[in-house]
Design an enzyme around this catalytic site. Structure first.
Site, PDB file in Angstrom:
ATOM      1  N   ASP B  92       7.146   7.616 -13.102  1.00 37.09           N
ATOM      2  CA  ASP B  92       5.860   8.150 -13.322  1.00 37.09           C
ATOM      3  C   ASP B  92       5.994   9.320 -14.335  1.00 37.09           C
ATOM      4  OD1 ASP B  92       3.352   9.036 -13.321  1.00 37.09           O
ATOM      5  OD2 ASP B  92       3.172   9.738 -11.230  1.00 37.09           O
ATOM      6  N   ASP B 265       3.009   2.358  -5.110  1.00 35.34           N
ATOM      7  CA  ASP B 265       3.879   3.390  -4.475  1.00 35.34           C
ATOM      8  C   ASP B 265       3.084   4.205  -3.653  1.00 35.34           C
ATOM      9  OD1 ASP B 265       2.601   4.731  -6.947  1.00 35.34           O
ATOM     10  OD2 ASP B 265       3.762   6.405  -5.833  1.00 35.34           O
ATOM     11  N   CYS B 303      10.645  -6.358  14.277  1.00 40.21           N
ATOM     12  CA  CYS B 303      11.398  -5.678  12.904  1.00 40.21           C
ATOM     13  C   CYS B 303      12.963  -6.160  13.099  1.00 40.21           C
ATOM     14  CB  CYS B 303      10.901  -4.398  12.857  1.00 40.21           C
ATOM     15  SG  CYS B 303      11.942  -3.614  11.460  1.00 40.21           S
ATOM     16  N   CYS B 305      14.982  -4.698  10.871  1.00 43.92           N
ATOM     17  CA  CYS B 305      15.864  -3.574  10.241  1.00 43.92           C
ATOM     18  C   CYS B 305      16.946  -3.027  11.003  1.00 43.92           C
ATOM     19  CB  CYS B 305      14.862  -2.538   9.781  1.00 43.92           C
ATOM     20  SG  CYS B 305      14.494  -1.181  11.079  1.00 43.92           S
ATOM     21  N   CYS B 308      16.108  -1.110  14.191  1.00 43.40           N
ATOM     22  CA  CYS B 308      15.417  -1.723  15.209  1.00 43.40           C
ATOM     23  C   CYS B 308      16.770  -2.643  15.809  1.00 43.40           C
ATOM     24  CB  CYS B 308      14.358  -2.403  14.849  1.00 43.40           C
ATOM     25  SG  CYS B 308      12.876  -1.405  14.646  1.00 43.40           S
ATOM     26  N   HIS B 334      13.474   2.271   8.738  1.00 39.38           N
ATOM     27  CA  HIS B 334      12.524   1.437   9.320  1.00 39.38           C
ATOM     28  C   HIS B 334      10.927   1.476   8.512  1.00 39.38           C
ATOM     29  CE1 HIS B 334      10.186  -0.393  12.339  1.00 39.38           C
ATOM     30  NE2 HIS B 334       9.268   0.581  12.300  1.00 39.38           N
TER      31      HIS B 334
END
Lengths: 377, 377
Positions: B92, B265, B303, B305, B308, B334
């Site tokens: 940005d 984003d 999940c 991840c 998790c 997560h």
């Protein structure tokens, strides 16, 4: 049966190569345990802890007992499952923390009454409570409750604490109920060699799985620390592991391994990492210093940790200056790896009967090091 | 040649499946970019960012320009090598940050004069400086400097900012010198559809590689956000990527994808992670809440991840309560994974012409969600 196998004694010093066989795995000694006070080595996942080369971590029963509580950890299936680390864990009893952190600690022959350092709530822990707490946590090695007098205490105070620790040890030994958990006795006695010998005999009589040197690294001059350790280890059985509690600098580790110590823990590598001070083979690097602002080199060219393989000093400095949480992770990963590599080097030197030469080479403590006061000669 | 390939248009909505081909890799769209303001997604290593499924990250030229400075990043070989992320990066320009963070920002047709939010030092950035800074950083996608008026600005203020942004865009387009860097124009115009259309035409005339919707998600009512986006995308070329800056909640993402947006984003998943609020398929979990104290379940059973797969709610709560740095890492891992999985589900729904049904199912925003105000209907 001993949990410890003495593999080799260095021909040039009293350093020993050994192997600990514990409920959750094998630990090659001499070994350094990164500190996971609350069940987490600050900023590292269990995978990252493993990547440093650490085979065993240290946690603290006092801290876990207060928060989240042993019931929570027990419900989770024990400390290993709770914190996701499947290797060996040693839990300190927390005696030292009760005396140093808790307010208004009151010691009786029964145990300790104190106020929580978190919320001021009042608690009493008997010697048996401390055994029970660690059995509920399910650590591989539990430590007995000991009374740790300050480094400047007079002989009478030290003697009284040493005797009380011996009485507590007897009760702790009697209270054990888990066959799969090793328990270490703790030798007290300050810098008084006769009290140390007397304390060692009292502990050995109780037949613990290992013996710790407690009440050192509490403010006494560094040469006293090493001298007392070197004078105490001969009173300990060769076929049991020896753990020096709360040391130290790389120099401390080398000196204490030379004195026949097998196991170490210290907050130094993790705490300094959070302050941005990094151990390297060329001396300490204070990453905040302006000289690193555009330095493309890794922290330590001799290091192959994740941080050194992927990032420059310039980036690590930037992370510290911008207070990015990743700074804690990368700096801790590096410092713990540095300690674990030092232990590996020492194990290799012992195996090849070259420990004295390794210690004399001072490759582990380059001259520049003393400037920062991190390594002390 | 466009960096964007339109792969498929959903038959039930205006959602699009596409593919961005950038200097450092390919990005499947719709895509979400985790925010790495200072060149680090808070608490995650590049490997962990990759593990979330993210293919592109967002960094901020204003922040990096101030600290560590573009010269430092350039010396390091560019932003990718500096921060160890070898995938695509969008920077940005920092226009929004200059107006929101910096003190005494003074806007002229030449650019912006402002005081650093870090140390109060005075700086001037011209439109060309902003192009040049991002070229030195070497991001895959650079954003032009835009003037972003507050959400409650009157029409005249918005119109003036829109016109100035158009003049700046012309200068930015002329200042470009890197063929390997895409540059996106930014459509302003507040909630005024005619100004939006006019701004879109001005940007398209300059032939940017992609078009962003700026000046939204700045305090206007949520339905206005979606309505303006849905009314603006038809004015943008179908063969170029569309990026909605700074959104949003899962609901925002679904609504905006339905409006034909490709790229997003937002700090929400990373910032909420640091506060201990976690996205799950059953609604938000505020991990600090006492109900999680001994909960053996993972944060989200749906999940996979790292957090998790390895840790209970009880442990994550403990880490947050004990202020352990690992809490930031695991919670961020997560939440970003949750966002990336949502994008994956949307890409699948578009590919199978079932986006409208997916959006209507609200599986991505369960009823309990609204209680916490994280998902908004």
């Amino acid at each position: 049966m001993s949990i410890f196998r003495l593999l080799h004694e260095d021909a040039t010093s009293r350093a020993r190569r050994g192997r600990l066989t514990l409920a959750h795995g094998v630990v090659e000694t001499p070994a350094f345990m990164p500190v996971a006070t609350h069940g987490s080595v600050k900023g590292l996942t269990p995978q990252q802890i493993h990547d440093t080369g650490a085979e065993i971590i240290l946690s603290n029963a006092y801290h876990l007992w207060l928060r989240p509580g042993c019931d929570v950890v027990e419900t989770a299936g024990g400390l290993h499952r709770f914190c996701g680390w499947d290797g060996p864990i040693l839990t300190d009893s927390g005696g030292y923390q009760i005396f140093s952190l808790a307010a208004l600690a009151l010691v009786t022959d029964d145990g300790v009454t104190f106020r929580s350092h978190i919320d001021g709530s009042a608690h009493t822990l008997t010697v048996e409570d401390v055994v029970r707490a660690q059995e509920r946590l399910g650590s591989d090695i539990a430590m007995i409750l000991d009374e740790c007098p300050p480094g400047d205490a007079d002989r009478a105070t030290v003697a009284a604490a040493t005797e009380r620790t011996a009485r507590w040890a007897e009760r702790a030994a009697a209270a054990r109920s888990r066959a799969d958990q090793a328990v270490f006795g703790i030798v007290q006695g300050g810098t008084h060699l006769d009290l140390r010998e007397q304390s060692a005999r009292a502990m050995i009589r109780l037949g613990f799985d290992g013996y710790a040197l407690g009440g050192l690294s509490v403010g006494e001059p560094r040469p006293d620390t090493w001298r007392v350790a070197a004078s105490t280890t001969p009173h300990l059985p060769a076929d049991h592991p020896r753990y020096f509690m709360g040391a130290g600098t790389p120099t401390d580790l080398v000196r204490l391994v030379a004195a026949g110590v097998d196991l170490f823990d210290c907050v130094l590598p993790t705490r300094l990492a959070r302050n941005g001070t990094l151990f390297t083979s060329a001396g300490p690097v204070v990453i905040r210093h302006a000289c690193h602002v555009a330095d493309p080199r890794p922290v330590d060219e001799a290091c192959d940790c994740y941080a050194c393989r992927h990032f420059s000093r310039a980036y690590l400095r930037h992370l510290v200056m911008a207070r990015e949480p990743l700074a804690v992770t990368l700096n801790t990963l590096h410092n713990v790896t540095y300690y674990e590599r030092l232990m590996l080097r020492m194990r290799e030197a012992i195996a090849t009967d070259t420990f004295e030469a390794f210690a004399a080479s001072r490759e582990w403590a380059p001259p520049a090091a003393s400037e920062e006061g991190i390594w002390t000669a």
